[in-house]
Design an enzyme around this catalytic site. Structure first.
Site, PDB file in Angstrom:
ATOM      1  NE  ARG A  68      -1.132   2.586   2.769  1.00  0.00           N
ATOM      2  CZ  ARG A  68      -0.573   3.726   3.149  1.00  0.00           C
ATOM      3  NH1 ARG A  68      -0.543   4.775   2.343  1.00  0.00           N
ATOM      4  NH2 ARG A  68      -0.006   3.837   4.345  1.00  0.00           N
ATOM      5  CG  ASP A  69       3.201   4.393   2.961  1.00  0.00           C
ATOM      6  OD1 ASP A  69       3.346   5.206   2.037  1.00  0.00           O
ATOM      7  OD2 ASP A  69       3.344   4.701   4.157  1.00  0.00           O
ATOM      8  CG  HIS A  99       3.830   4.878   9.163  1.00  0.00           C
ATOM      9  ND1 HIS A  99       3.113   3.903   8.476  1.00  0.00           N
ATOM     10  CD2 HIS A  99       4.181   5.794   8.223  1.00  0.00           C
ATOM     11  CE1 HIS A  99       3.037   4.231   7.193  1.00  0.00           C
ATOM     12  NE2 HIS A  99       3.668   5.374   7.012  1.00  0.00           N
ATOM     13  CG  HIS A 120       7.509   7.815   5.184  1.00  0.00           C
ATOM     14  ND1 HIS A 120       7.300   7.319   3.921  1.00  0.00           N
ATOM     15  CD2 HIS A 120       6.341   7.641   5.848  1.00  0.00           C
ATOM     16  CE1 HIS A 120       6.051   6.869   3.824  1.00  0.00           C
ATOM     17  NE2 HIS A 120       5.444   7.063   4.972  1.00  0.00           N
ATOM     18  CB  CYS A 153       2.563  10.399   1.027  1.00  0.00           C
ATOM     19  SG  CYS A 153       0.898  11.084   0.942  1.00  0.00           S
ATOM     20  CG  ASN A 213       6.763   3.397   5.251  1.00  0.00           C
ATOM     21  OD1 ASN A 213       6.151   3.425   4.208  1.00  0.00           O
ATOM     22  ND2 ASN A 213       6.285   3.878   6.376  1.00  0.00           N
TER      23      ASN A 213
END
Ligand code: HMG
Ligand code: MG
Length: 302
Positions: A15-16, A207, A209, A240, A249
């Protein structure tokens, strides 16, 4: 120091990691990635998001991916749902967990989900209610808890404020994100401390990055607070679209290597994880963003 003896990693690569890819990544590749990640021992995978395909074209195949993958028992599959429309679409695909996402910064909230922080919380009320009624676990994600691409530094008080809103909303777990990877250890700890005013240690995760190369240090700093749940992205994929220049990440391989080296269990097979990262990196046509993967792959060749 209250180091945990075991850490749970949530793999957010599908996803990310992939949401920001310019070229479409075929659903079959995403499915194969999920299969390889679960084979490597990941027990929680953030698969996709049910957001507007106009905003995030790469996630438009959410249904195809969720319905095409073979689920493994004991693995939990989560998806992002920004509103009721997204939740209703997600429900068809039976996720184990949904994620509602808000920001500690007003400007980022507007850019990312086109509404204010307060409006986003209002939008989440029926989503959380519907999910809890359907027996689906609800996680909240808080973006820009250290810094914002539009507003600069974010004070811990604003993180505490958002965490309080998330708690009232009925979110069961909250992820504390450094969306643009500007955090350093003390600031990252401060954002986590602010969150812990409203959530128990068992209900928070980090979380981070890695834009400024601080994500592993930040992970260690928060680990030292006793936090034992982290998101990570295989091969360090991601970013993002509404945080220009932000990279992926922290690489899952790098976190696993660090944890295992500290005698902390993850249940993950590092070699298989490196293979999963090599697979997706090859599909994307670029080297892995994981330092550990690059080192191990170079050693294998030698
Ligand atoms: P909006 O334009 O304000 O929504 O977008 P709207 O309600 O006015 O609807 C406009 C159109 O979008 C309508 O279609 C709706 O049907 C459609 P039209 O009539 O124009 O054809 N629509 C949807 N379509 C599919 N799924 C939906 C949906 N909702 C409305 N769920 C919205 C609001 C939130 C939808 C939009 O801003 C959006 O999709 N944003 C994407 C946000 C996103 O995915 N960002 C990246 C993930 S967050 C992240 O990466 C951070 C995180 O990793 C933590 C961190 O690092 O910080 C989690
Ligand atoms: Mg993120």
């Amino acid at each position: 120091m209250k180091l945990p003896s075991r850490v749970k990693l949530v793999e957010v690569g599908p996803r990310d990691g992939l949401q920001n890819e310019k070229q479409p990544v075929p659903a079959a590749v995403k499915i194969e990635l999920v299969h390889r990640l679960q084979a490597a021992g990941l027990k929680e995978i953030e698969v996709t998001s049910y957001v507007s395909p106009k905003w995030i074209p790469q996630m438009a195949d959410n249904h195809e991916v969720m319905s095409g993958m073979q689920r493994q028992s004991g693995v939990r599959y989560s998806v992002l749902t920004p509103n009721l429309k997204g939740f209703e679409a997600a429900l068809q695909d039976k996720p184990d967990e949904i994620v509602v996402f808000a920001a500690a910064s007003e400007a980022f909230s507007q850019k990312n989900i086109n509404c204010s922080i307060a409006e986003s919380i209002e939008r989440f009320v029926p989503v959380v209610e519907a999910a809890r009624a359907a027996g689906i676990y609800v996680r909240g994600a808080m973006s820009c808890t250290v810094g914002c691409p539009y507003e600069g530094d974010i004070a811990p008080e604003r993180v505490a404020y958002l965490a309080g809103l998330m708690k009232n909303l009925g979110v069961q777990h909250v992820g504390v994100a450094d969306t643009i990877g500007v955090g350093t250890p003390r600031k990252t700890q401060a954002a986590m401390e602010a969150t812990l005013k409203h959530f128990d240690l068992a209900d928070v995760s980090g979380h981070y990055h890695d834009t400024y190369g601080q994500a592993l240090s930040n992970t260690l700093a928060v680990l030292e607070m006793g936090v034992w749940q982290f998101d990570a992205s295989v091969a360090g994929l991601g970013g993002c679209p509404y945080a220009k220049g932000a990279t992926g990440n922290v690489a899952t391989e790098d976190v696993v290597y660090m944890l295992h080296g500290m005698g902390i269990e993850t249940g993950i097979d590092l070699d298989q994880l490196i293979d999963a990262g090599a697979y997706i990196s090859e599909q994307l046509g670029r080297p892995s963003g994981s330092r550990v993967a690059r080192a191990v792959l170079a050693k294998r060749v030698a």
